[in-house]
Design an enzyme around this catalytic site. Sequence first.
Site, PDB file in Angstrom:
ATOM      1  N   ARG A 174      39.603  44.618  32.277  1.00  0.00           N
ATOM      2  CA  ARG A 174      38.277  44.727  31.660  1.00  0.00           C
ATOM      3  C   ARG A 174      38.123  43.822  30.459  1.00  0.00           C
ATOM      4  O   ARG A 174      38.052  44.281  29.327  1.00  0.00           O
ATOM      5  CB  ARG A 174      38.060  46.171  31.190  1.00  0.00           C
ATOM      6  N   TYR A 203      37.658  60.131  41.934  1.00  0.00           N
ATOM      7  CA  TYR A 203      36.264  60.164  41.464  1.00  0.00           C
ATOM      8  C   TYR A 203      35.341  60.752  42.535  1.00  0.00           C
ATOM      9  O   TYR A 203      34.395  61.478  42.227  1.00  0.00           O
ATOM     10  CB  TYR A 203      35.779  58.762  41.094  1.00  0.00           C
TER      11      TYR A 203
HETATM   12  O1  1CP Z   1      36.179  42.296  32.558  1.00  0.00           O
HETATM   13  C1  1CP Z   1      35.495  42.789  33.460  1.00  0.00           C
HETATM   14  O2  1CP Z   1      34.392  42.403  33.721  1.00  0.00           O
HETATM   15  C2  1CP Z   1      36.158  43.903  34.221  1.00  0.00           C
HETATM   16  C3  1CP Z   1      35.269  44.691  35.087  1.00  0.00           C
HETATM   17  C4  1CP Z   1      35.711  46.129  35.318  1.00  0.00           C
HETATM   18  C5  1CP Z   1      36.868  46.611  35.960  1.00  0.00           C
HETATM   19  C6  1CP Z   1      38.065  45.805  36.433  1.00  0.00           C
HETATM   20  C7  1CP Z   1      34.910  47.245  35.001  1.00  0.00           C
HETATM   21  C8  1CP Z   1      33.601  47.181  34.307  1.00  0.00           C
HETATM   22  N1  1CP Z   1      35.522  48.359  35.499  1.00  0.00           N
HETATM   23  C9  1CP Z   1      36.727  48.007  36.071  1.00  0.00           C
HETATM   24  C10 1CP Z   1      37.672  48.874  36.763  1.00  0.00           C
HETATM   25  C11 1CP Z   1      37.587  50.336  36.594  1.00  0.00           C
HETATM   26  N2  1CP Z   1      36.477  51.147  36.515  1.00  0.00           N
HETATM   27  C12 1CP Z   1      38.720  51.184  36.602  1.00  0.00           C
HETATM   28  C13 1CP Z   1      40.140  50.693  36.801  1.00  0.00           C
HETATM   29  C14 1CP Z   1      40.707  50.100  35.566  1.00  0.00           C
HETATM   30  C15 1CP Z   1      40.960  51.072  34.446  1.00  0.00           C
HETATM   31  O3  1CP Z   1      41.726  52.025  34.628  1.00  0.00           O
HETATM   32  O4  1CP Z   1      40.388  50.857  33.373  1.00  0.00           O
HETATM   33  C16 1CP Z   1      38.282  52.499  36.459  1.00  0.00           C
HETATM   34  C17 1CP Z   1      39.132  53.746  36.389  1.00  0.00           C
HETATM   35  C18 1CP Z   1      36.852  52.472  36.406  1.00  0.00           C
HETATM   36  C19 1CP Z   1      35.939  53.641  36.314  1.00  0.00           C
HETATM   37  C20 1CP Z   1      35.030  53.487  35.156  1.00  0.00           C
HETATM   38  N3  1CP Z   1      33.934  52.690  35.124  1.00  0.00           N
HETATM   39  C21 1CP Z   1      35.164  54.074  33.882  1.00  0.00           C
HETATM   40  C22 1CP Z   1      36.328  54.924  33.458  1.00  0.00           C
HETATM   41  C23 1CP Z   1      35.968  56.341  33.333  1.00  0.00           C
HETATM   42  C24 1CP Z   1      37.221  57.205  33.248  1.00  0.00           C
HETATM   43  O5  1CP Z   1      37.424  57.969  34.170  1.00  0.00           O
HETATM   44  O6  1CP Z   1      37.976  57.083  32.272  1.00  0.00           O
HETATM   45  C25 1CP Z   1      34.089  53.648  33.104  1.00  0.00           C
HETATM   46  C26 1CP Z   1      33.745  54.046  31.697  1.00  0.00           C
HETATM   47  C27 1CP Z   1      33.333  52.740  33.893  1.00  0.00           C
HETATM   48  C28 1CP Z   1      32.151  51.951  33.480  1.00  0.00           C
HETATM   49  C29 1CP Z   1      32.485  50.535  33.217  1.00  0.00           C
HETATM   50  N4  1CP Z   1      33.016  49.659  34.161  1.00  0.00           N
HETATM   51  C30 1CP Z   1      33.149  48.407  33.609  1.00  0.00           C
HETATM   52  C31 1CP Z   1      32.670  48.480  32.252  1.00  0.00           C
HETATM   53  C32 1CP Z   1      32.605  47.319  31.298  1.00  0.00           C
HETATM   54  C33 1CP Z   1      32.268  49.817  32.025  1.00  0.00           C
HETATM   55  C34 1CP Z   1      31.640  50.353  30.775  1.00  0.00           C
HETATM   56  C35 1CP Z   1      30.158  50.313  30.963  1.00  0.00           C
HETATM   57  C36 1CP Z   1      29.412  50.119  29.688  1.00  0.00           C
HETATM   58  O7  1CP Z   1      29.720  50.817  28.739  1.00  0.00           O
HETATM   59  O8  1CP Z   1      28.501  49.277  29.637  1.00  0.00           O
END
Ligand code: 1CP
Length: 324
Positions: free
Chosen positions: A2, A128
Amino acid sequence: MRQAGRYLPEYREIRARGADFLDVCLSPDLAVEITLQPIRRYGFDGAIVFSDILIVPHALGQKVWFVEGTGPRLEPLRRIEDLDRLSQGGMAEALAPVYETLRRLRRELPPEVTLIGFAGAPWTVASYMVEGGTSKDYALAKTWAYRAPAEFSRLIDLLVGATADYLIAQVEAGAEALQLFDSWAGVWPEAELRRWCLEPAKEIVRRVKTVYPDVPIIVFPRGAGLMYEAFAQEVGADALSLDTTMPLVWAREHLQGKVALQGNLDPLLLVAGGEAQRQATRAILDALASGPFVFNLGHGITPPTPPDHVSALVEQVRSWRPGS
Ligand code: 1CP
């Protein structure tokens, strides 16, 4: 791990325009721009396409939405009949915007920057889908898997097929390396870790390698502990991404001769910054950088990270030399 996200003001600016998170992932204009933001700012060697692991349940027909400040929500699967609502039939169409994003990124990125595609691993995505969102203990998903493994394996098998197809299509669209995120692998005892995490990862790698033998695949079995060694030996991945807790010398001795390693700075050290960040970064480089190694975080970057701390990290990693 991320590299885009809320720690960057230019990302917050795009999100403040109000589009739903999933719509942002499925809008090539926005997803390309967000992917490029950290590359422009820091000149990283790899760009991970902006998307989310929950795009796959969405593409399978499950209702998925994101609540600001809370995280992902899904209409949960709780009984075997609920799986009948899922279908791979609409996947290609639903995921077409991600492929368009990848094609555009390959044109827009400097040629030396590796374009990385990704997917969630079946267990993490299934957690999920069953829980309906983030969970503290994965009680519903784990209980289902323990009580009725034949039912649960229907869900995992469906995800193995969908994930392999999705990763193959990402390579077709321009991804040059792939990462499989099993963020919640660390909740299982050994036998179930094998059945629900290691075996599915192995099968996905096998299917992708049958079509694209030369595309590097990175697997992230977060929390797998000593079982990282079995992943290194058995999965057929080119690299393993180390989580923050993995001891460096153990990883070098037990894993690095078998696979390339990636990792594993604690993302909260990037919030703390200063001497703590410098020392930990140096310890990782001294232990692992002589082998096949990609410097990375041990989990996702967090919103309070000051962007300057990332600049300092990049500078330190780029100027590191053995024995320096
Ligand atoms: O740099 C990039 O652009 C990376 C893109 C990316 C990736 C690789 C995002 C964007 N999400 C992910 C993978 C992801 N999503 C994982 C696996 C990696 C990890 O463990 O961190 C998981 C578990 C998710 C699920 C998810 N999506 C969560 C986690 C919730 C939890 O259970 O703890 C969250 C908060 C999201 C939303 C999300 N996805 C990505 C971003 C930048 C965000 C935040 C959204 C925002 O606040 O605008």
